[in-house]
Design an enzyme around this catalytic site. Structure first.
Site, PDB file in Angstrom:
ATOM      1  N   HIS A 249     -77.921 -22.593  -9.684  1.00 23.53           N
ATOM      2  CA  HIS A 249     -79.429 -22.704  -9.808  1.00 23.53           C
ATOM      3  C   HIS A 249     -79.906 -21.203  -9.632  1.00 23.53           C
ATOM      4  O   HIS A 249     -79.550 -20.480  -8.960  1.00 23.53           O
ATOM      5  CB  HIS A 249     -80.176 -23.596  -8.716  1.00 23.53           C
ATOM      6  N   ARG A 269     -91.624 -21.230 -11.763  1.00 25.40           N
ATOM      7  CA  ARG A 269     -91.838 -20.490 -12.702  1.00 25.40           C
ATOM      8  C   ARG A 269     -92.905 -21.329 -13.976  1.00 25.40           C
ATOM      9  O   ARG A 269     -93.554 -20.625 -14.607  1.00 25.40           O
ATOM     10  CB  ARG A 269     -90.694 -20.182 -13.396  1.00 25.40           C
TER      11      ARG A 269
END
Ligand SMILES: Cc1cc2nc3c(=O)[nH]c(=O)nc-3n(C[C@H](O)[C@H](O)[C@H](O)COP(=O)(O)OP(=O)(O)OC[C@H]3O[C@@H](n4cnc5c(N)ncnc54)[C@H](O)[C@@H]3O)c2cc1C
Ligand code: SF4
Ligand code: SF4
Ligand code: FES
Lengths: 630, 449
Positions: A249, A269
């Site tokens: 990740h 994000r």
């Protein structure tokens, strides 16, 4: 003389996460006497950490969703390396498995009309993840745990003994599987509480032991993730598939050391967070690969407009697929432009007002506040890639979850094939339920096929297993297991991590040989009661087997696909797509064989546009495509 | 930035054991669990400890840190001074297996005794319909990570082995409440809670709520509503007063307090103190009755005696210190005590209490008031807001609201001030602090109604 306890069961399930519990429920519902064995307390398995949700095409939020769409998304996510039949079963059965949880008492978040609510997630075309806030895994494990308890209550009423049909052996670590000829005959473990060895005599064993992350230094995984099931299967003569595919990740915490690896959700994000290097540069614009150029913004101005107006602007490059972002961060750090703690900066503070951050990302706000003493509304976070999930696992038959050894079954993260080269978020929790149930049913059917010819456990094998487990107590002044573990983690992180090169992997394999011989000289202090040093010594055997599988497969696969990135072979290769790498035990090590990937039948192939298949398939394959894909 | 910390870690088994001293490196940003792991890797490879997620999600790493039930993975080392000795001991309510690992099978036994979810028989898969508002109450309880810290801290079974059989404990009260509030559950959970699971033995001390790392309002949202509903259906003489609890024995003073008869409560308490001058229950009752009458200076005297005689149990000490610091601050606020003369005592009491407190939030109300009497209005308002979030007990919450209202009045935020005051009054109309608060707020030019 060491004490040995003996138990007889029909089915022994190793693992009490989502997969193991669902398997045990099924076995019990089919009338089998079932043992559930797990390393931790009941209800603490790794599944508890899952946040986002469980993917199932129920169509509650968008009625256009159905199993075909889910199937397509899953195959794309896995870059077409998935076992098509697993992806198909998964997509078809996930809704029923999720609804079933409601009948056990689960309380998912709801839609306005009172159905299970579903959320958007990367790679899923429609809102698809059933969830409870950001603690879906906890809800799942507690629900299944409580279902087991309710079955025990029924058995109490029926037979006067709550444990007559299902018994949980918590904090019991399985160290070996037992066989009778080529068939499974049971398992051996020890109870951490008192060091007693336990022999389970059973014609079937279901492995549901989860992942392997603890072989890497930086990981979102817990101490249990030492690849025990993978290793137990290998030692029993079963095979592992796709072990080179490990999901990193892109954003795990890197500071403080205490929380290194803990997940920072993708939503940071999604909500506007940007990645910067030590020179304060928003570097992702330099890392947009050619195939994605069309969809991603070229300037910060355009990228910033996307949040407000996604129709007329292209996406910010921070939202590239996980593997791309992870690679970019890695390159920046390697080039000396990293943050003080060896990551990069993830900045949301300068992008949104403090109040908005607290509202949109409450759990991240608290995670950083409580664990790092960082106020993400005022300063940037430091983040870096973290080892998250293993796509590779025990090779199984999709319909019955049977491994190649008769009587052995596997489900959940420790099994392979379902996710191909890359898993979509949310597809694991549903995988656990679908294949957990199938494994329980598969084991039950196998027992029927045995008739009265049950396998038996040999005392010699038990004695052998006990001796091997106690070996670390022989002698003293040997190697410290903690030191070997940290050397192993460093090796895997540095040399078989997110970006791989031939020379580095060769170096890793040499180091692994060295670690293997050092591990033979481990000595541990203390007695057998709840002794973490001893436990780690046993775990290390498993981690070393798994690490070797990963490194060897990764060295052989000369292409980049999903969770496997070769610096020296950066492109995806249609030829390699047709190949599964299969690990089998050989002498002191691991042998890797190439095996053809099962071919998807025409009716499933016809769900894809020809254009899309062009990207994955060889000319030969394309030439014989059926009509539907014209 | 690292230093050498002094640790005391309990080592032993169910028969025998002791605190062992360690010197161990601590680095920036570490939590207690990291230090335990460092001890394993460098000094004591067989030190036993449970953990899994290291992110506060699995509830495995429960222990008592400086005597307070906590998760080791969520206790940052930066909350201790560098020269402070940090003690780590196993949960006291459960038998030790080894070192920090205890036998928590009690809890799994209790789980087995709670009848499972009982849905209507005629609903097929996918047919369940529930509204978000209706599932939310139960969802709060399903946040439980089964750390069993609430079970550990609950005085009904802590040091009272004999109560364990009849008492399921706070963790399972929320389980019962969860099922009770589940829109589709069909059983009568209230009656069961009372008759089978010992709900009546809980006397709402709220210690469980205070230690819950998931901030589940165990008492306010589960136990009290269950008790109230039990009262609806069946007479429950033990709503407030546990019969088996020595600390808060069902004394006459407490009974009078419960009925709101402060003068009577004062009399009973003084009566009791004549024969036993340091009886903690009587001192607390006396302080409460005086405080309710607005005689804060006298209340402070009682709480001072209480602090001096609180003994060594951490829970009791914390209770005493908290009561004392509030009494002092109320006295100062009302002009009955002088700020100059008592500031040192306030600061010291607050500090002692903070050291024992399991979470920063327990004392937020006292911190708020402390800022207020010093005229630091913004800080006062901030702490009061925090306190209101966590204080579930009515009088405490009412006091927090008064503090907030006064601070806001001083800051010129008139509307908010007035609305806090209104809420404070609705929670506890007879609170003597309201009188002065109304004046303060009026002086500041705010319409108080
Ligand atoms: C932070 C985080 C967030 C995630 N979020 C999501 C998400 O939102 N959605 C999603 O779909 N997936 C998510 N995942 C992935 C998903 O949680 C896991 O893949 C999944 O829970 C694995 O379940 P399992 O049943 O296979 O194994 P686990 O739940 O890991 O259980 C393994 C069990 O095996 C036992 N065991 C292991 N070895 C032995 C042995 N030798 N002897 C006895 N017992 C043994 C363990 O004690 C444990 O009980 C996330 C993962 C992480 C780390
Ligand atoms: S409120 Fe009740 S359950 Fe909670 S700690 Fe106090 S007595 Fe125990
Ligand atoms: S209610 Fe809170 S304190 Fe009690 S077990 Fe659950 S999470 Fe822990
Ligand atoms: S280790 Fe999971 S809560 Fe601390």
């Amino acid at each position: 003389m060491t004490q040995i306890e003996r138990h007889t069961f029909d089915v022994v399930v190793i693992g009490a996460g989502g997969a193991g519990l669902r398997a045990a429920i099924e076995a019990r519902l089919q009338g089998r006497r079932t043992a559930i064995v797990c390393k931790s307390l009941f209800g603490k398995a790794h599944t508890v950490m899952a946040e986002g949700g469980a993917a199932a095409a129920m169509g509650n939020v968008n009625p256009n969703d159905n199993w075909q769409v889910h199937f397509r998304d899953t195959m794309r996510g896995g870059k077409f390396l998935n076992h098509w039949r697993m992806a198909e079963l998964h997509a078809k059965e996930a809704p029923d498995r999720v609804w079933e949880l409601e009948t056990y008492g689960a309380l998912f978040d709801r839609t306005k009309d009172g159905k299970i609510s579903q959320r958007n997630f990367g790679g899923h075309e429609y809102p698809r993840l059933a969830h409870v806030g950001d603690r879906t895994g906890l809800e799942m494990i507690r629900t299944l745990q409580q279902k087991i308890v309710s079955l025990q209550q029924e058995d109490q009423r029926e037979y006067g003994d709550a444990e007559s049909m299902v018994k949980v052996f918590a904090e019991c670590t399985v160290t070996d599987l037992l066989k009778d000829g080529d068939r499974i005959a049971g398992a051996v473990g020890y109870l951490r509480e008192n060091g007693t060895f336990v022999v389970f005599e059973a014609p079937t064993v279901i492995l549901a032991t989860g992942g392997i992350g603890k072989s890497f230094k930086v990981t979102s995984n817990s101490w249990e993730y030492t690849g025990d099931g993978h290793a137990l299967a290998m030692k029993a003569g079963a095979s592992l598939l796709n072990m080179e595919f490990v999901q990193f990740h892109p954003t795990g915490m890197v500071w403080p050391p205490s929380v290194k690896g803990i997940l920072v959700t993708e939503s940071v994000r999604g909500d506007g967070g940007i990645l910067k290097n030590s020179e304060d540069k928003r570097f992702m614009f330099d890392y947009v690969p050619a195939v994605f150029r069309k969809q991603y913004a070229e300037t910060p101005e355009e990228a910033d407009r996307w949040y407000e107006d996604p129709q007329n602007n292209r996406r910010p490059p921070e939202l590239l697929p996980r593997d791309e972002v992870a690679r970019a961060i890695n390159s920046e750090v390697k080039a000396g432009r990293g943050s003080p703690a060896g990551g990069v900066f993830l900045d949301i503070a300068s992008r949104l007002p403090a109040e908005a951050i607290r509202k949109k990302l409450p759990s991240m706000y608290h995670q950083f506040k409580e664990l790092a003493d960082v106020d993400i509304t005022a300063e940037p976070m430091e983040v870096g890639p973290t080892c998250h999930y293993v796509m590779g696992g025990i090779e199984v038959d999709p319909d019955t979850a049977a491994a190649v050894v008769p009587g052995l079954f596997a489900a959940g993260e420790c099994s392979g094939g379902m996710h191909g080269s890359n898993r979509l978020g949310g597809n694991s929790l549903s995988d656990l339920l679908v294949f957990g149930r199938r494994a329980g049913a598969g084991a039950s059917a196998y027992i029927d096929s045995l008739g009265t010819a049950r396998p038996t456990v040999s005392d010699r094998d038990v004695e052998e297993a006990r001796r091997a487990a106690e070996a670390p107590f022989d002698g003293d002044g040997g190697e410290n297991p903690y030191t070997i573990h940290s050397d192993l983690q460093q090796t895997m992180n540095d040399l078989v991590g997110i970006i791989r090169k031939r020379e580095e992997m060769e170096e890793a394999l040499a180091k692994l040989e060295d670690l293997k011989s050092r591990a033979k000289r481990i000595s541990v202090a203390g007695d057998k009661i709840f002794n973490p040093g001893w436990h780690l010594a046993l775990d290390l055997t498993n981690m070393l087997i798994v690490s070797e599988c990963i490194a060897r497969s990764a060295l052989i696969r000369e292409e980049s696909r999903g969770g496997h990135t070769r610096d020296d072979f950066p492109a995806m290769s249609p030829e390699w797509r047709k190949v599964n790498l299969v690990c089998r035990p050989e002498d002191e090590g691991v042998r890797i064989d190439q095996q053809p990937l099962p071919v998807m039948p025409p009716e499933l192939l016809s769900l894809f546009e020809r254009d899309e298949l062009n990207k994955y398939m060889t000319d030969e394959e394309l030439a014989i495509l059926p009509e539907g894909n014209a | 930035m690292s230093y050498n910390a002094r640790f005391k870690v309990w080592r032993g088994d169910d028969r025998d054991g002791e605190l062992e001293d360690f010197r161990v490196e601590v680095n920036d940003g570490e939590v207690v669990l990291d230090i335990i792991h460092r001890l394993q890797a460098t000094q004591t490879p067989d030190l036993a400890v449970r953990w899994n997620c290291k992110a506060g999600k699995c509830g495995s790493c429960s222990a008592e840190i400086n005597g307070r039930p906590r998760l080791m993975c969520m206790t940052r080392m930066s909350t201790f001074a560098e020269d402070e000795v940090v003690s780590v001991t196993p949960l006291r309510t459960f038998p030790v297996i080894k070192d920090l690992v205890t036998d928590v099978s009690f809890n799994y036994q209790k789980a087995l005794e709670v009848p499972a979810f009982a849905p209507p028989a005629d609903l097929a898969l996918g047919e369940y319909r529930m509204q978000q508002v209706d599932v939310e109450r139960s969802q709060e309880f399903r946040k439980c990570i089964e750390c069993f810290l609430c079970q550990d801290t609950c005085h009904v079974i802590r040091d009272h082995e004999e109560n364990k059989e009849a008492f399921a404990g706070p963790r399972f009260f929320i389980r019962l409440a969860e099922l009770d509030m589940h829109p589709l559950d069909t059983r009568d959970r209230k009656r069961e809670a009372q008759s089978q699971h010992g709900l009546g033995m809980c006397n709402i001390t709220k210690c469980c709520t205070e230690v819950c790392p998931e901030h589940i309002k165990i008492t306010d949202n589960a136990i009290i509503p269950m008790k109230e509903r039990v009262v609806d259906t069946q007479y429950d003489p033990l709503v407030w007063l546990g019969s088996k609890i020595p600390r808060r024995s069902a004394s006459a003073a407490n009974k009078a307090l419960e009925q709101g008869d402060l003068a009577q409560a004062e009399l009973h308490a003084r009566d009791r103190l004549r024969s036993k001058p340091t009886d903690p229950a009587a001192l607390l009752a006396l302080a409460d009755s005086l405080r309710g009458q607005g005689r804060f200076d006298e209340a402070a005297k009682a709480t001072r005696t209480l602090v001096d005689n609180a003994g060594r149990s951490r829970g009791a000490r914390l209770d005493a210190l908290t009561a004392h610091v509030f009494a002092l601050l109320f006295g100062i606020e009302a002009g009955q005590l002088s700020l100059d003369r008592h500031e040192d005592e306030v600061a010291a009491t607050l500090q002692d209490a903070q050291r024992l407190a399991s979470t920063g939030t327990v004392l937020a109300g006292a911190h708020a008031l402390h800022h207020l009497v010093h005229g630091r209005l913004a800080e006062a308002a901030q702490h009061a807001r925090e306190a209101i979030q966590w204080d579930v007990d009515r009088p405490r919450r009412a006091d927090d609201l008064v503090t907030l209202s006064e601070a806001l009045a001083g800051l010129g935020q008139e509307e908010e001030s007035a609305s806090a005051l209104r809420e404070a009054r609705s929670l506890w109309p007879d609170n003597p602090r309201l009188r002065t608060a109304q004046d303060t707020v009026r002086d500041m030019g705010v319409a108080a109604t």
